[in-house]
Scaffold this active site. Structure first.
Site, PDB file in Angstrom:
ATOM      1  N   SER A  54       0.854  -1.193   0.000  1.00  0.00           N
ATOM      2  CA  SER A  54       0.000   0.000   0.000  1.00  0.00           C
ATOM      3  C   SER A  54       0.885   1.237   0.000  1.00  0.00           C
ATOM      4  O   SER A  54       1.662   1.453   0.931  1.00  0.00           O
ATOM      5  CB  SER A  54      -0.928   0.013   1.219  1.00  0.00           C
ATOM      6  OG  SER A  54      -1.752   1.163   1.184  1.00  0.00           O
ATOM      7  N   VAL A  59       7.131   2.269   4.718  1.00  0.00           N
ATOM      8  CA  VAL A  59       8.106   1.533   3.902  1.00  0.00           C
ATOM      9  C   VAL A  59       7.761   1.641   2.423  1.00  0.00           C
ATOM     10  O   VAL A  59       8.636   1.842   1.573  1.00  0.00           O
ATOM     11  CB  VAL A  59       8.206   0.052   4.346  1.00  0.00           C
ATOM     12  CG1 VAL A  59       9.164  -0.720   3.450  1.00  0.00           C
ATOM     13  CG2 VAL A  59       8.664  -0.043   5.796  1.00  0.00           C
ATOM     14  N   CYS A  60       6.482   1.549   2.094  1.00  0.00           N
ATOM     15  CA  CYS A  60       6.052   1.623   0.688  1.00  0.00           C
ATOM     16  C   CYS A  60       6.349   2.997   0.091  1.00  0.00           C
ATOM     17  O   CYS A  60       6.791   3.114  -1.052  1.00  0.00           O
ATOM     18  CB  CYS A  60       4.567   1.306   0.567  1.00  0.00           C
ATOM     19  SG  CYS A  60       4.132  -0.354   1.126  1.00  0.00           S
ATOM     20  N   SER A  61       6.109   4.038   0.871  1.00  0.00           N
ATOM     21  CA  SER A  61       6.401   5.399   0.437  1.00  0.00           C
ATOM     22  C   SER A  61       7.898   5.567   0.199  1.00  0.00           C
ATOM     23  O   SER A  61       8.322   6.099  -0.840  1.00  0.00           O
ATOM     24  CB  SER A  61       5.897   6.380   1.497  1.00  0.00           C
ATOM     25  OG  SER A  61       6.151   7.705   1.107  1.00  0.00           O
ATOM     26  N   THR A  64       8.949   3.670  -2.977  1.00  0.00           N
ATOM     27  CA  THR A  64       8.548   4.379  -4.199  1.00  0.00           C
ATOM     28  C   THR A  64       9.474   5.561  -4.460  1.00  0.00           C
ATOM     29  O   THR A  64       9.955   5.748  -5.587  1.00  0.00           O
ATOM     30  CB  THR A  64       7.082   4.831  -4.087  1.00  0.00           C
ATOM     31  OG1 THR A  64       6.275   3.672  -3.857  1.00  0.00           O
ATOM     32  CG2 THR A  64       6.618   5.525  -5.348  1.00  0.00           C
TER      33      THR A  64
END
EC number: 1.11.1.24
Length: 165
Positions: A54, A59-61, A64
């Site tokens: 998500s 971590v995803c941010s 990306t």
């Protein structure tokens, strides 16, 4: 089959996992404007496909942002982030983070990417954190499925794989 956990809980991955040296399977996902995108839309380009559970989490941010900062300047390459977030949420995240040129694609509709690449976590209906690097002819040159979904991928290895093709 790769075993993954998410916050320590074992997850079942759906689909056949993509192997290095094979031709990447096609997929059908949605862009932020709800148009359909497939692998053919990136024909002739080297691709780093960054897969996140998500986009609007820590971590995803970071994943990306890191891949876009470290790989977007590589000649004839595109960085693609795929998640099961709705296209609207992806667009809102990009706008809120000042990232105008990030390619975010949603696998929410039918999990076409996730099942084709073997990274759907059945229990959560989210994609397992992973990275795939494809050459301009869609040959898979690097794969990483992160064993624990809250850990970071190996950014350096993925970017080096993209640079080496």
């Amino acid at each position: 089959m790769t075993q993954v956990t998410f916050k320590g809980t074992p997850m079942t991955l759906i689909g056949e996992q993509v192997k290095e040296g094979t031709v990447a399977p096609d997929f059908s996902v949605l862009a932020n404007d709800l148009s359909v995108r497939t692998l053919a839309d990136f024909e002739g380009k080297k691709k780093l496909i960054s897969v996140v559970p998500s986009i609007d989490t820590g971590v995803c941010s970071t994943q990306t942002r890191t891949f876009n900062e470290n790989a977007s300047g590589i000649d004839n390459a595109v960085v693609i982030t795929i998640s099961c977030d709705l296209p609207f949420a992806q667009a809102k995240w990009c706008a809120g983070n000042g990232l105008e040129n990030v390619v975010t694609l949603s696998d929410h509709k039918d999990l076409s990417f996730g099942t084709s690449y073997g990274v759907v976590m059945e229990e959560l209906r989210l994609l397992a954190r992973s990275v795939f690097v494809l050459d301009a002819d869609n040959k898979v040159v690097y794969t990483e499925i992160v064993p624990e979904g809250t850990d970071h991928p190996d950014y350096d290895k993925a970017v080096e794989a993209l640079k080496s093709i």
